[in-house]
Design a protein around this motif. Structure first.
Motif, PDB file in Angstrom:
ATOM      1  N   CYS A  64       0.831  -1.219   0.000  1.00 45.68           N
ATOM      2  CA  CYS A  64       0.000   0.000   0.000  1.00 45.68           C
ATOM      3  C   CYS A  64       0.861   1.263   0.000  1.00 45.68           C
ATOM      4  O   CYS A  64       0.479   2.266  -0.598  1.00 45.68           O
ATOM      5  CB  CYS A  64      -0.920   0.005   1.213  1.00 45.68           C
ATOM      6  SG  CYS A  64      -2.294  -1.139   1.020  1.00 45.68           S
ATOM      7  N   PRO A  95      -8.288  -0.419   0.613  1.00 46.26           N
ATOM      8  CA  PRO A  95      -8.474  -0.913   1.989  1.00 46.26           C
ATOM      9  C   PRO A  95      -8.502  -2.437   2.102  1.00 46.26           C
ATOM     10  O   PRO A  95      -8.199  -2.985   3.146  1.00 46.26           O
ATOM     11  CB  PRO A  95      -9.823  -0.325   2.411  1.00 46.26           C
ATOM     12  CG  PRO A  95     -10.326   0.475   1.271  1.00 46.26           C
ATOM     13  CD  PRO A  95      -9.454   0.274   0.088  1.00 46.26           C
ATOM     14  N   GLN A 116      -2.883   5.033   4.033  1.00 45.00           N
ATOM     15  CA  GLN A 116      -4.295   5.366   3.919  1.00 45.00           C
ATOM     16  C   GLN A 116      -4.495   6.863   3.666  1.00 45.00           C
ATOM     17  O   GLN A 116      -5.148   7.266   2.733  1.00 45.00           O
ATOM     18  CB  GLN A 116      -5.017   4.907   5.193  1.00 45.00           C
ATOM     19  CG  GLN A 116      -6.512   4.875   5.060  1.00 45.00           C
ATOM     20  CD  GLN A 116      -7.148   5.941   5.936  1.00 45.00           C
ATOM     21  OE1 GLN A 116      -6.544   6.959   6.240  1.00 45.00           O
ATOM     22  NE2 GLN A 116      -8.371   5.702   6.315  1.00 45.00           N
TER      23      GLN A 116
END
Ligand code: GTP
Ligand code: MG
Length: 273
Positions: free
Chosen positions: A31, A43, A166
């Protein structure tokens, strides 16, 4: 312009490097890379199978760098696949999840695996390491704080960044510092340049802070036997105070360690006649 001269100039300016990502499964290695290269976050967990390979071009000062990224699978199951890929790396991204202590504790064993696989050609001195304390967006579940992670990294001469794949926090800064250090190293004939400013703290200071953090009680923290005399407690305290005083020690976590030592001494002296 003479085409040979032009070619030589272009060669000087372009560079090819190999970097790898290391760390336990699910800490966010893929990620982090995806966030940087594709500016997006997924996610859903899609475990890397063995290894993922990608190429990206980056600009560092007047040079174009072609970066070959080998994104390793963290699961022990894939050891046989990834062990081939350690060799000839100029840079390593070491990742842990700030919410999982075992992923932080595992960093040492990742370095051990790497050294072992590189065998006799292992020269860890001439590789740039960057440590990513990842998933900092999940503040509530955080168990490894910044000073502990920073101390682990900086005492080894590694960069340290707090990141979130994120939210994107720290990702560009981390890659910029990483590629810039790799370029410096390549321009220095493949040797990691001696930093202009040294880390500023000693191994003894770093080890002492770690020991204080993991001590089980005040006696243990001061390094004296339970039942020690006032003199012994004060002597041990003075030694630690000199070593860790925030005016003298810039190691990450020194201030908290110093405060803990002051409190330990106070509480012990209260109970010693
Ligand atoms: P392996 O390929 O199995 O070694 O795992 P990995 O380290 O590549 O982990 P990956 O990047 O696939 O991410 C694992 C899980 O964590 C996924 O569900 C991601 O969405 C999630 N994740 C990764 N980075 C972050 C982050 O910074 N914050 C949060 N909240 N979740 C993250
Ligand atoms: Mg992965």
């Amino acid at each position: 312009m003479d085409t040979n001269v032009q070619k030589r100039r272009e060669n000087k300016k372009s560079l090819r490097v190999k970097v790898i990502s290391l760390g336990n499964a699910e800490v966010g290695k893929s990620c982090i890379i995806k966030r940087y290269c594709e500016k997006r976050f997924v996610p859903k967990y899609l475990a890397t199978i063995g290894i993922d390979y990608g190429v990206t071009k980056v600009q560092v000062r007047d040079r174009e760098i072609k970066v070959n990224i080998f994104d390793m699978a963290g699961h022990p199951f894939f050891y046989e696949v990834r062990n081939e890929f350690y060799k000839d790396s100029q840079g390593v991204i070491l990742v842990y999840d700030v919410g999982l202590r075992e992923s932080f504790d595992a960093l040492d064993s990742w370095l051990t695996e790497m050294k072992q696989e590189m065998g006799s050609q292992a020269n860890m001195e001439n590789i740039i390491f960057v440590v990513c304390a990842n998933k900092v967006d999940l503040t509530k579940r955080r168990v490894v704080d910044e000073s502990e992670g920073r101390l682990w990294a900086e005492s080894r001469g590694f960069h340290y960044f707090e990141t979130s794949a994120q939210s994107g926090e720290g990702i560009n800064e981390m890659f910029q510092a990483f590629f810039s250090s790799i370029t410096d190293m390549c321009e220095n004939g493949g040797k990691r340049p001696t930093p202009e400013v040294s880390v500023g703290f000693t191994k003894e200071q770093a080890d002492t802070i770690r020991r204080i953090r993991s001590s089980k009680d005040s006696w243990d923290m001061l390094g004296v036997k339970p039942g020690a005399t006032r003199e012994e407690v004060n002597k041990a305290y003075r030694k630690l105070a000199v070593l860790l005083h925030p005016d003298k020690c810039v190691a990450p976590g020194s201030e908290d360690a110093f405060k803990a030592v002051v409190n330990a001494r106070t509480s012990l002296l209260k109970n010693i006649k």
